[in-house]
Design a protein around this motif. Structure first.
Motif, PDB file in Angstrom:
ATOM      1  N   LEU A  48       0.816  -1.227   0.000  1.00 35.48           N
ATOM      2  CA  LEU A  48       0.000   0.000   0.000  1.00 35.48           C
ATOM      3  C   LEU A  48       0.845   1.271   0.000  1.00 35.48           C
ATOM      4  O   LEU A  48       0.375   2.348  -0.365  1.00 35.48           O
ATOM      5  CB  LEU A  48      -0.910   0.029   1.239  1.00 35.48           C
ATOM      6  CG  LEU A  48      -2.041  -1.001   1.295  1.00 35.48           C
ATOM      7  CD1 LEU A  48      -2.622  -1.058   2.708  1.00 35.48           C
ATOM      8  CD2 LEU A  48      -3.144  -0.645   0.304  1.00 35.48           C
ATOM      9  N   TYR A  49       2.098   1.113   0.439  1.00 35.35           N
ATOM     10  CA  TYR A  49       2.946   2.276   0.693  1.00 35.35           C
ATOM     11  C   TYR A  49       3.100   3.217  -0.504  1.00 35.35           C
ATOM     12  O   TYR A  49       2.966   4.440  -0.363  1.00 35.35           O
ATOM     13  CB  TYR A  49       4.315   1.794   1.202  1.00 35.35           C
ATOM     14  CG  TYR A  49       5.262   2.888   1.596  1.00 35.35           C
ATOM     15  CD1 TYR A  49       5.058   3.607   2.776  1.00 35.35           C
ATOM     16  CD2 TYR A  49       6.356   3.212   0.802  1.00 35.35           C
ATOM     17  CE1 TYR A  49       5.924   4.616   3.139  1.00 35.35           C
ATOM     18  CE2 TYR A  49       7.224   4.221   1.163  1.00 35.35           C
ATOM     19  CZ  TYR A  49       7.008   4.923   2.332  1.00 35.35           C
ATOM     20  OH  TYR A  49       7.864   5.916   2.685  1.00 35.35           O
ATOM     21  N   PRO A  50       3.361   2.723  -1.732  1.00 38.65           N
ATOM     22  CA  PRO A  50       3.645   3.671  -2.832  1.00 38.65           C
ATOM     23  C   PRO A  50       2.447   4.492  -3.304  1.00 38.65           C
ATOM     24  O   PRO A  50       2.646   5.482  -4.005  1.00 38.65           O
ATOM     25  CB  PRO A  50       4.105   2.753  -3.984  1.00 38.65           C
ATOM     26  CG  PRO A  50       4.304   1.404  -3.397  1.00 38.65           C
ATOM     27  CD  PRO A  50       3.473   1.326  -2.172  1.00 38.65           C
ATOM     28  N   ILE A  51       1.237   4.106  -2.911  1.00 44.78           N
ATOM     29  CA  ILE A  51       0.045   4.768  -3.469  1.00 44.78           C
ATOM     30  C   ILE A  51      -0.064   6.203  -2.946  1.00 44.78           C
ATOM     31  O   ILE A  51       0.069   6.451  -1.745  1.00 44.78           O
ATOM     32  CB  ILE A  51      -1.232   3.975  -3.106  1.00 44.78           C
ATOM     33  CG1 ILE A  51      -1.143   2.552  -3.673  1.00 44.78           C
ATOM     34  CG2 ILE A  51      -2.489   4.687  -3.613  1.00 44.78           C
ATOM     35  CD1 ILE A  51      -2.284   1.637  -3.259  1.00 44.78           C
ATOM     36  N   ARG A  98      -9.266   4.994  -3.599  1.00 37.26           N
ATOM     37  CA  ARG A  98     -10.004   3.907  -4.287  1.00 37.26           C
ATOM     38  C   ARG A  98      -9.114   2.676  -4.471  1.00 37.26           C
ATOM     39  O   ARG A  98      -9.537   1.553  -4.222  1.00 37.26           O
ATOM     40  CB  ARG A  98     -10.509   4.382  -5.656  1.00 37.26           C
ATOM     41  CG  ARG A  98     -11.677   5.317  -5.566  1.00 37.26           C
ATOM     42  CD  ARG A  98     -12.393   5.517  -6.910  1.00 37.26           C
ATOM     43  NE  ARG A  98     -13.332   6.621  -6.764  1.00 37.26           N
ATOM     44  CZ  ARG A  98     -13.077   7.890  -7.105  1.00 37.26           C
ATOM     45  NH1 ARG A  98     -11.927   8.199  -7.676  1.00 37.26           N
ATOM     46  NH2 ARG A  98     -13.966   8.842  -6.899  1.00 37.26           N
ATOM     47  N   ARG A  99      -7.886   2.885  -4.905  1.00 40.12           N
ATOM     48  CA  ARG A  99      -6.968   1.745  -5.088  1.00 40.12           C
ATOM     49  C   ARG A  99      -6.673   1.068  -3.756  1.00 40.12           C
ATOM     50  O   ARG A  99      -6.566  -0.157  -3.667  1.00 40.12           O
ATOM     51  CB  ARG A  99      -5.656   2.228  -5.718  1.00 40.12           C
ATOM     52  CG  ARG A  99      -5.768   2.440  -7.230  1.00 40.12           C
ATOM     53  CD  ARG A  99      -4.497   3.047  -7.789  1.00 40.12           C
ATOM     54  NE  ARG A  99      -3.329   2.199  -7.586  1.00 40.12           N
ATOM     55  CZ  ARG A  99      -2.079   2.642  -7.658  1.00 40.12           C
ATOM     56  NH1 ARG A  99      -1.834   3.920  -7.905  1.00 40.12           N
ATOM     57  NH2 ARG A  99      -1.067   1.829  -7.484  1.00 40.12           N
ATOM     58  N   THR A 100      -6.543   1.882  -2.718  1.00 42.95           N
ATOM     59  CA  THR A 100      -6.286   1.338  -1.381  1.00 42.95           C
ATOM     60  C   THR A 100      -7.459   0.457  -0.939  1.00 42.95           C
ATOM     61  O   THR A 100      -7.268  -0.660  -0.451  1.00 42.95           O
ATOM     62  CB  THR A 100      -6.063   2.508  -0.392  1.00 42.95           C
ATOM     63  OG1 THR A 100      -4.964   3.285  -0.877  1.00 42.95           O
ATOM     64  CG2 THR A 100      -5.789   2.020   1.010  1.00 42.95           C
ATOM     65  N   ASN A 145      -1.316   6.001   9.332  1.00 41.31           N
ATOM     66  CA  ASN A 145      -2.299   5.629   8.323  1.00 41.31           C
ATOM     67  C   ASN A 145      -2.127   4.159   7.915  1.00 41.31           C
ATOM     68  O   ASN A 145      -3.008   3.361   8.218  1.00 41.31           O
ATOM     69  CB  ASN A 145      -2.266   6.714   7.237  1.00 41.31           C
ATOM     70  CG  ASN A 145      -2.378   6.402   5.760  1.00 41.31           C
ATOM     71  OD1 ASN A 145      -3.031   7.118   5.063  1.00 41.31           O
ATOM     72  ND2 ASN A 145      -1.782   5.416   5.265  1.00 41.31           N
ATOM     73  N   LEU A 146      -0.958   3.747   7.380  1.00 39.60           N
ATOM     74  CA  LEU A 146      -0.890   2.353   6.903  1.00 39.60           C
ATOM     75  C   LEU A 146      -0.929   1.327   8.033  1.00 39.60           C
ATOM     76  O   LEU A 146      -1.561   0.279   7.888  1.00 39.60           O
ATOM     77  CB  LEU A 146       0.361   2.133   6.053  1.00 39.60           C
ATOM     78  CG  LEU A 146       0.361   2.845   4.702  1.00 39.60           C
ATOM     79  CD1 LEU A 146       1.586   2.457   3.892  1.00 39.60           C
ATOM     80  CD2 LEU A 146      -0.909   2.547   3.913  1.00 39.60           C
TER      81      LEU A 146
END
Ligand SMILES: [Zn+2]
Length: 458
Positions: free
Chosen positions: A26-29, A39-41, A197-198
């Motif tokens: 998820l980090y690069p988004i 949305r991608r997350t 967040n992550l």
């Protein structure tokens, strides 16, 4: 089987690796409070748990706020006169001021400088800055990077759009036997920031996955939302059903090496506050407890006076108190597989307390029952046996229909799981009962004790 026992069947090191890999993916988004990043997350969370996503149009009034325009960014850079990218969004999505309006221009350094953000205290780190509610553009860069910029003309490009669209959030609902709900909420709106967040959304996604196979008393609602405006939007759309939320936790900053911190709900002594306090005291090193304050994460919205929900905030290091907070140093090296796994285990232990916290009635309340003849009094076995006996006696003594297992665990300073096990043994021996217990309200009907005694006399 209890949730914690079930969780402890797992290989914690392996769980940690899985959590970490999910955060890594998820980090690069480039996330923001709206747009394709969130949305991608959500789509990646959807691969793990049943997640329903909602799209709320720009301009929708939500209490005193309005759903903002949707922001998307594809590229951003500052080029020097040789055409070299001296600041490049492709190297770090923190480089662009989050919510920047589009810009394409050539300007001298003096004109560019008011749009540059740095941190002097840590000159190698890029700060994370936003401008959600004031239309502006800008770049974030390390202080050393800025010092290296020579006077002259620069080509500036932010290839973004800020236009009518939607605010997106995700909801995972796991029905239990009761309509009463436990809320787990986390923000999913920060770009490449790992702890803030992550870590929260990773632990929440895995917790939802873990619970989805269990027989649950409560129904669980997991929210993956943009901070502040997401919680406000959700509450505005679910004002009536929010009353079903009995307990709740905001999860954030729970992947770093710091000790646990728990910020209590506005109520201060709600069952969730007591459950977290018990679990952290017995299952973690040097936890700290913070009183409620109207500043922080989305507990602010859940605990606003109109709702006053029993929602606290579970963290390790407290936001704003560690230098890496809201900088490029809150990266994948700042979070650790083992810490993520421990945080998930703590969450399982907290929910185990909520799931099993009920009141019992001692069916033999006149003097102590003779435990030996029921096989409950063991004479050898050392400390563990002494603790088991201690737990049996506490449960018998306080099970008058007034005290819950958590009350007993607190008063006896014995772990909830030991107290709960003692209650199970006593139930099996016919010494304890939940007869007359209203499982919906988790208390005894008022006339029950009278009824028990009338029954005994007849
Ligand atoms: Zn933040």
């Amino acid at each position: 089987m209890g949730l914690l026992k079930e969780f402890d069947q797992k290989d914690l090191a392996m769980v940690g690796q899985e959590l970490y890999r999910f955060a890594e993916a998820l980090y690069p988004i480039c996330r923001s409070i709206t747009g394709d990043g969130i949305r991608r997350t959500l789509a990646m969370i959807q691969n793990r748990v049943p997640l329903q996503t909602f799209e709320v149009p720009t301009g929708t009034p939500v209490f005193d706020w309005t759903v903002p325009k949707e922001w998307n960014v594809r590229d951003a850079y500052i080029k020097d006169k040789s055409g070299k990218r001296v600041v490049d969004f492709q190297n770090s999505n923190l480089h662009v001021l989050n919510y920047s309006t589009p810009v394409r221009a050539t300007m001298p350094l003096s004109e560019l400088k008011p749009h540059l953000f740095t941190i002097t205290a840590n000159p190698e780190w890029i700060p994370y800055q936003t401008s959600y509610y004031k239309e502006d553009w800008g770049f974030c860069l390390s202080h050393n990077q800025m010092l290296a910029l020579e006077d002259g003309e620069y080509e500036v490009c932010i290839d973004s759009t800020l236009q009518d669209g939607h605010l997106t959030y995700g909801e995972c609902f796991l029905p239990g036997r009761s309509a009463d709900e436990v809320l787990i909420s986390c923000h999913a709106c920060h770009p490449s920031l790992a702890n803030d967040n992550l870590s929260g959304l990773t632990v929440a996604a895995f917790l939802a996955h873990f619970l989805s196979g269990q027989d649950l008393h409560y129904s669980y609602r997991f929210l993956f939302i943009p901070g502040t405006i997401g919680a406000i939007t959700w509450l505005a759309r679910n004002q009536a059903s929010a009353a079903l939320i009995r307990h709740g936790l905001v999860l954030t900053c729970i992947g770093d090496a710091g000790p646990f911190h728990y910020k209590k709900s506005r109520r201060g002594n709600a069952e969730i506050d007591r459950a977290v306090s018990h679990v952290l005291t017995h299952y973690s090193e040097s936890p700290e407890f913070l009183e409620f304050s109207p500043y922080g994460y989305d507990e602010r919205q859940y605990c606003s006076p109109g709702f006053n929900l029993a929602v606290g905030c579970l963290m390790r290091s407290v936001w704003g108190s560690f230098p890496e907070y809201h900088t490029s140093a809150d990266n994948l090296e700042f979070i650790h597989p083992a810490r993520l796994a421990e945080s998930l285990r703590i969450c399982a232990a907290i929910l185990d307390v909520l799931e099993n916290n009920r009141r019992y009635r001692n069916l033999n309340p006149y003097c102590e029952p003779q435990l030996g003849k029921r096989g409950l009094y063991r004479y050898t076995g050392g400390g563990a046996i002494r603790e088991e006996l201690n737990a049996l006696l506490w449960v018998l003594n306080l099970s008058d229909g007034e005290h819950s297992l958590l009350d007993i665990a607190e008063r006896s300073h014995v772990r909830f799981s030991t107290i709960q096990h003692a209650a199970e043994l006593l139930c099996q021996s016919g010494l304890l009962s939940t007869r007359g217990f209203d499982s919906k309200h988790r208390s005894f009907s008022p006339n029950w004790f009278v009824k028990l005694h009338l029954h005994d006399l007849l």
